[in-house]
Design a protein around this motif. Structure first.
Motif, PDB file in Angstrom:
ATOM      1  N   SER A 189     -41.368  -5.072   5.088  1.00 19.29           N
ATOM      2  CA  SER A 189     -42.138  -4.720   6.352  1.00 19.29           C
ATOM      3  C   SER A 189     -41.941  -3.644   7.582  1.00 19.29           C
ATOM      4  N   ASP A 190     -41.120  -3.602   7.960  1.00 20.94           N
ATOM      5  CA  ASP A 190     -40.367  -2.525   8.988  1.00 20.94           C
ATOM      6  C   ASP A 190     -41.028  -0.769   8.753  1.00 20.94           C
ATOM      7  N   GLU A 191     -40.194  -1.589   7.956  1.00 22.42           N
ATOM      8  CA  GLU A 191     -40.535   0.151   6.991  1.00 22.42           C
ATOM      9  C   GLU A 191     -42.400   0.629   6.700  1.00 22.42           C
ATOM     10  N   ALA A 192     -42.546  -0.569   6.306  1.00 25.84           N
ATOM     11  CA  ALA A 192     -43.913  -0.131   5.894  1.00 25.84           C
ATOM     12  C   ALA A 192     -45.277  -0.081   6.740  1.00 25.84           C
ATOM     13  N   VAL A 193     -44.791  -0.159   8.258  1.00 24.54           N
ATOM     14  CA  VAL A 193     -45.512  -0.525   9.176  1.00 24.54           C
ATOM     15  C   VAL A 193     -45.467   0.735   9.929  1.00 24.54           C
ATOM     16  N   LEU A 194     -43.634   1.581   9.817  1.00 25.55           N
ATOM     17  CA  LEU A 194     -43.062   3.064  10.197  1.00 25.55           C
ATOM     18  C   LEU A 194     -43.523   3.904   9.588  1.00 25.55           C
ATOM     19  N   MET A 195     -43.928   3.930   8.147  1.00 15.72           N
ATOM     20  CA  MET A 195     -44.660   4.666   7.224  1.00 15.72           C
ATOM     21  C   MET A 195     -46.576   4.641   7.756  1.00 15.72           C
ATOM     22  N   GLN A 196     -46.943   3.262   7.597  1.00 17.31           N
ATOM     23  CA  GLN A 196     -47.960   3.914   8.026  1.00 17.31           C
ATOM     24  C   GLN A 196     -48.445   4.164   9.439  1.00 17.31           C
ATOM     25  N   SER A 197     -47.807   4.234  10.839  1.00 15.64           N
ATOM     26  CA  SER A 197     -47.924   4.802  11.457  1.00 15.64           C
ATOM     27  C   SER A 197     -47.670   6.807  11.855  1.00 15.64           C
ATOM     28  N   VAL A 198     -46.960   7.172  10.521  1.00 13.08           N
ATOM     29  CA  VAL A 198     -46.826   8.193  10.602  1.00 13.08           C
ATOM     30  C   VAL A 198     -47.816   9.077   9.712  1.00 13.08           C
ATOM     31  N   ALA A 199     -48.566   7.917   9.252  1.00 13.35           N
ATOM     32  CA  ALA A 199     -49.416   9.191   7.946  1.00 13.35           C
ATOM     33  C   ALA A 199     -49.768  10.049   8.783  1.00 13.35           C
ATOM     34  N   PRO A 200     -51.029   9.098   9.697  1.00 11.72           N
ATOM     35  CA  PRO A 200     -51.884  10.142  10.176  1.00 11.72           C
ATOM     36  C   PRO A 200     -51.568  11.886  10.407  1.00 11.72           C
ATOM     37  N   ARG A 201     -50.502  11.614  11.168  1.00  7.87           N
ATOM     38  CA  ARG A 201     -49.439  12.886  11.510  1.00  7.87           C
ATOM     39  C   ARG A 201     -48.861  13.715  10.287  1.00  7.87           C
ATOM     40  N   TRP A 202     -48.830  13.265   8.700  1.00 17.30           N
ATOM     41  CA  TRP A 202     -48.870  13.979   8.370  1.00 17.30           C
ATOM     42  C   TRP A 202     -49.861  14.344   7.347  1.00 17.30           C
ATOM     43  N   PRO A 203     -50.101  15.549   6.509  1.00 18.29           N
ATOM     44  CA  PRO A 203     -51.878  16.353   6.422  1.00 18.29           C
ATOM     45  C   PRO A 203     -51.456  15.321   4.359  1.00 18.29           C
ATOM     46  N   ALA A 204     -50.881  14.772   3.903  1.00 21.85           N
ATOM     47  CA  ALA A 204     -51.005  13.893   2.595  1.00 21.85           C
ATOM     48  C   ALA A 204     -50.330  12.601   2.547  1.00 21.85           C
ATOM     49  N   THR A 205     -51.129  12.028   2.147  1.00 21.41           N
ATOM     50  CA  THR A 205     -50.418  10.200   1.930  1.00 21.41           C
ATOM     51  C   THR A 205     -50.756   9.501   1.238  1.00 21.41           C
ATOM     52  N   PHE A 206     -49.827   9.440   0.323  1.00 16.44           N
ATOM     53  CA  PHE A 206     -50.110   8.575  -1.275  1.00 16.44           C
ATOM     54  C   PHE A 206     -49.744   7.323  -1.362  1.00 16.44           C
ATOM     55  N   GLU A 207     -50.453   6.663  -1.443  1.00 11.45           N
ATOM     56  CA  GLU A 207     -50.135   4.866  -1.775  1.00 11.45           C
ATOM     57  C   GLU A 207     -50.117   4.964  -3.067  1.00 11.45           C
ATOM     58  N   PHE A 208     -48.860   3.672  -3.621  1.00 10.90           N
ATOM     59  CA  PHE A 208     -49.044   3.155  -4.689  1.00 10.90           C
ATOM     60  C   PHE A 208     -48.661   1.925  -5.350  1.00 10.90           C
ATOM     61  N   ALA A 209     -49.795   1.737  -6.547  1.00 10.21           N
ATOM     62  CA  ALA A 209     -49.473   0.067  -6.434  1.00 10.21           C
ATOM     63  C   ALA A 209     -49.990  -0.431  -7.849  1.00 10.21           C
ATOM     64  N   ILE A 210     -50.257  -1.372  -7.618  1.00  5.76           N
ATOM     65  CA  ILE A 210     -50.130  -2.057  -9.230  1.00  5.76           C
ATOM     66  C   ILE A 210     -51.397  -3.577  -9.075  1.00  5.76           C
ATOM     67  N   LYS A 211     -51.996  -3.529  -9.902  1.00  7.65           N
ATOM     68  CA  LYS A 211     -53.409  -4.418  -9.592  1.00  7.65           C
ATOM     69  C   LYS A 211     -53.079  -5.642 -10.336  1.00  7.65           C
ATOM     70  N   ASP A 212     -53.111  -6.593  -9.735  1.00  7.09           N
ATOM     71  CA  ASP A 212     -52.646  -7.802  -9.741  1.00  7.09           C
ATOM     72  C   ASP A 212     -53.877  -8.985  -9.567  1.00  7.09           C
ATOM     73  N   GLY A 213     -54.624  -9.123 -10.287  1.00 10.23           N
ATOM     74  CA  GLY A 213     -55.649  -9.591 -10.158  1.00 10.23           C
ATOM     75  C   GLY A 213     -56.896  -9.717  -9.160  1.00 10.23           C
ATOM     76  N   THR A 214     -56.583 -10.001  -8.052  1.00  4.89           N
ATOM     77  CA  THR A 214     -58.060  -9.399  -7.381  1.00  4.89           C
ATOM     78  C   THR A 214     -57.189  -8.826  -5.945  1.00  4.89           C
ATOM     79  N   ARG A 215     -55.950  -8.668  -6.206  1.00  2.00           N
ATOM     80  CA  ARG A 215     -55.249  -8.410  -5.515  1.00  2.00           C
ATOM     81  C   ARG A 215     -54.483  -6.814  -5.960  1.00  2.00           C
ATOM     82  N   ALA A 216     -53.621  -6.541  -4.580  1.00  2.00           N
ATOM     83  CA  ALA A 216     -52.692  -4.990  -5.632  1.00  2.00           C
ATOM     84  C   ALA A 216     -51.333  -5.749  -4.891  1.00  2.00           C
TER      85      ALA A 216
END
Length: 154
Positions: free
Chosen positions: A50-77
């Protein structure tokens, strides 16, 4: 005896404070993913904890490209990790070739232009066209269907 106590109290406080500061810095360093470079392109991936996820989300606006990876699991991912990522420019040249996104987020310093991004998880490849515009960070989601078996990775 009192003179000795006066000398040791500040020294002890300094030692405890230094140890606390060192511990805090070490804890922060534990979840800062490294910035890597391939073909002159910097990228960083992570977001498992969770700490790393917060860090990645906070730095994303300073990078030109952000890719997010997920697997669909019912109503959530559910987040996906250990994704093989390749990026080709508009001329079909590899900019990033088969780099591994170690967590559900990856940021890259791509120059403005059009790219084809391939993300492969458990033998299933998703492709998306991505356009990077100067001064406007781009976020792209790669969402695999439910049942993508991550244990089948080679």
């Amino acid at each position: 005896m009192k003179n000795t106590t006066r000398i040791w109290r500040p020294v002890a406080a300094l030692a405890i404070g230094g140890a606390s500061l060192f511990g805090a810095l070490a804890a922060q360093a534990a979840y800062n993913p490294p910035i890597r470079m391939t073909n002159g392109i910097e990228y960083m991936s992570g977001g498992i904890s969770s700490d790393e996820a917060v860090l990645m989300q906070s730095v994303a606006p300073r990078w030109p490209a952000t890719f997010e990876f997920a697997i669909k699991d019912g109503t959530r991912a559910d987040f996906a990790a250990d994704v093989s990522v390749s990026v080709r420019d508009a001329a079909g040249r590899d900019v990033l070739a088969h780099v591994t996104a170690e967590g559900p987020f990856m940021v890259a310093r791509l120059e403005p232009g059009r790219y084809e991004v391939q993300a492969t998880l458990a033998g299933r490849t998703l492709k998306q066209a991505v356009e990077i515009r100067a001064g406007s960070p781009t976020r792209t989601l790669f969402l695999w269907p439910a049942g993508t078996d991550v244990s089948a990775r080679s």
